[in-house]
Scaffold this motif. Structure first.
Motif, PDB file in Angstrom:
ATOM      1  N   ILE A   3       0.831  -1.196   0.000  1.00  0.00           N
ATOM      2  CA  ILE A   3       0.000   0.000   0.000  1.00  0.00           C
ATOM      3  C   ILE A   3       0.866   1.247   0.000  1.00  0.00           C
ATOM      4  N   ALA A   4       0.582   2.170  -0.905  1.00  0.00           N
ATOM      5  CA  ALA A   4       1.228   3.485  -0.899  1.00  0.00           C
ATOM      6  C   ALA A   4       0.243   4.463  -0.284  1.00  0.00           C
ATOM      7  N   ALA A  58       7.045   7.549  -9.461  1.00  0.00           N
ATOM      8  CA  ALA A  58       8.134   6.622  -9.126  1.00  0.00           C
ATOM      9  C   ALA A  58       7.901   5.999  -7.751  1.00  0.00           C
ATOM     10  N   ALA A  59       7.407   6.783  -6.805  1.00  0.00           N
ATOM     11  CA  ALA A  59       7.164   6.275  -5.451  1.00  0.00           C
ATOM     12  C   ALA A  59       5.988   5.306  -5.420  1.00  0.00           C
ATOM     13  N   LEU A  60       5.012   5.501  -6.305  1.00  0.00           N
ATOM     14  CA  LEU A  60       3.819   4.648  -6.329  1.00  0.00           C
ATOM     15  C   LEU A  60       4.041   3.337  -7.064  1.00  0.00           C
ATOM     16  N   SER A  61       5.037   3.290  -7.903  1.00  0.00           N
ATOM     17  CA  SER A  61       5.286   2.104  -8.724  1.00  0.00           C
ATOM     18  C   SER A  61       5.508   0.862  -7.858  1.00  0.00           C
ATOM     19  N   GLY A  62       4.912  -0.248  -8.287  1.00  0.00           N
ATOM     20  CA  GLY A  62       5.114  -1.514  -7.590  1.00  0.00           C
ATOM     21  C   GLY A  62       4.125  -1.796  -6.475  1.00  0.00           C
ATOM     22  N   HIS A  63       3.168  -0.895  -6.264  1.00  0.00           N
ATOM     23  CA  HIS A  63       2.191  -1.090  -5.186  1.00  0.00           C
ATOM     24  C   HIS A  63       0.886  -1.683  -5.721  1.00  0.00           C
ATOM     25  N   ASP A  64       0.158  -2.333  -4.846  1.00  0.00           N
ATOM     26  CA  ASP A  64      -1.132  -2.917  -5.215  1.00  0.00           C
ATOM     27  C   ASP A  64      -2.246  -1.887  -5.167  1.00  0.00           C
ATOM     28  N   VAL A  65      -2.116  -0.941  -4.263  1.00  0.00           N
ATOM     29  CA  VAL A  65      -3.170   0.057  -4.067  1.00  0.00           C
ATOM     30  C   VAL A  65      -2.565   1.355  -3.558  1.00  0.00           C
ATOM     31  N   GLN A  86       0.840   6.425 -14.626  1.00  0.00           N
ATOM     32  CA  GLN A  86       2.253   6.336 -14.996  1.00  0.00           C
ATOM     33  C   GLN A  86       2.950   5.246 -14.187  1.00  0.00           C
ATOM     34  N   ALA A  87       2.508   5.072 -12.938  1.00  0.00           N
ATOM     35  CA  ALA A  87       3.123   4.062 -12.060  1.00  0.00           C
ATOM     36  C   ALA A  87       2.631   2.653 -12.357  1.00  0.00           C
ATOM     37  N   GLY A  88       1.529   2.544 -13.101  1.00  0.00           N
ATOM     38  CA  GLY A  88       0.994   1.229 -13.419  1.00  0.00           C
ATOM     39  C   GLY A  88       0.147   0.615 -12.313  1.00  0.00           C
ATOM     40  N   VAL A  89      -0.311   1.442 -11.370  1.00  0.00           N
ATOM     41  CA  VAL A  89      -1.197   0.967 -10.301  1.00  0.00           C
ATOM     42  C   VAL A  89      -2.639   1.140 -10.778  1.00  0.00           C
ATOM     43  N   VAL A  90      -3.507   0.198 -10.432  1.00  0.00           N
ATOM     44  CA  VAL A  90      -4.874   0.259 -10.963  1.00  0.00           C
ATOM     45  C   VAL A  90      -5.935   0.514  -9.889  1.00  0.00           C
ATOM     46  N   ARG A  91      -5.527   0.596  -8.622  1.00  0.00           N
ATOM     47  CA  ARG A  91      -6.528   0.750  -7.551  1.00  0.00           C
ATOM     48  C   ARG A  91      -6.211   1.950  -6.672  1.00  0.00           C
TER      49      ARG A  91
END
Length: 203
Positions: A3-4, A58-65, A86-91
């Protein structure tokens, strides 16, 4: 779950952080002074200005939500959604406001004469933020509005959920503690029931 949490050092943000860590999620705390947070297991702190879209992505990248607990007057939905994409997060889950909740058919709390003038700018920006989310077609968003009084208090785990109408208790008071709000939001993360919708929580 990874989680971010944007706005992790604020009054609501710190309660959300506590609840997420209590449930053993991995949390990246994002704020200008996130490094001032007490180090804990499963917590990573990132100091940044969320207005910097590239740094935020960049900070949000790799998170599920992503959870956003930022003030609406200074943080627009379009900016946040662009960084998330841009980060590729969908939720995305957003700490909403009560101002846009309905108190009568077609009448929002913000539009009533008794609505406090000092909260008008933030509440209006919050309604605009929600309207922008409702036009979003890609991100799986949820907007959780608190009750009219949103204050530090106890973590009871006993509350009601609603949809578009302001919740009022039997004594006429509309309120929720930040601690119980955090429970409702983390419950939604773990067991989604309000995809692309707003809901509310109160006693």
């Amino acid at each position: 779950m990874k989680i971010a949490l944007i706005g992790a050092t604020g009054n609501v943000g710190t309660r959300l952080l506590d609840e997420a860590l209590r449930r053993e999620h991995q949390v990246t705390a994002i704020a200008r002074s996130a490094s001032t947070l007490t180090p804990r297991t499963n917590l990573r702190s990132v100091d940044l200005d969320a207005q910097d879209g590239s740094a935020l992505a960049a900070a949000l990248s790799g998170h599920d939500v992503v959870i956003s607990s930022a003030h609406f007057v200074s943080f627009k939905a379009t900016h946040l959604l662009a960084a998330i994409k841009q980060a590729g997060v969908v939720r995305l889950l957003v700490v909403g406001g009560a101002g846009s909740l309905h108190v009568a058919p077609g009448v929002a709390l913000i539009d009533t004469p008794q609505f406090p003038a000092e909260y008008l700018s933030e509440a209006s920006a919050g309604r605009d933020f929600l309207n922008d989310l409702r036009n979003e077609q890609t991100i799986d968003w949820t907007f959780l509005s608190p009750s009219a009084m949103f204050v530090p208090g106890e973590r009871t785990g006993v509350f009601r959920l609603g949809q578009e109408e302001l919740l009022t208790a039997a004594d006429g008071k509309s309120w929720i503690s930040m601690e119980d709000y955090a429970i409702a939001l983390l419950d939604e993360i773990e067991q989604p029931r309000h995809s692309r919708r707003r809901f509310t929580v109160g006693y």
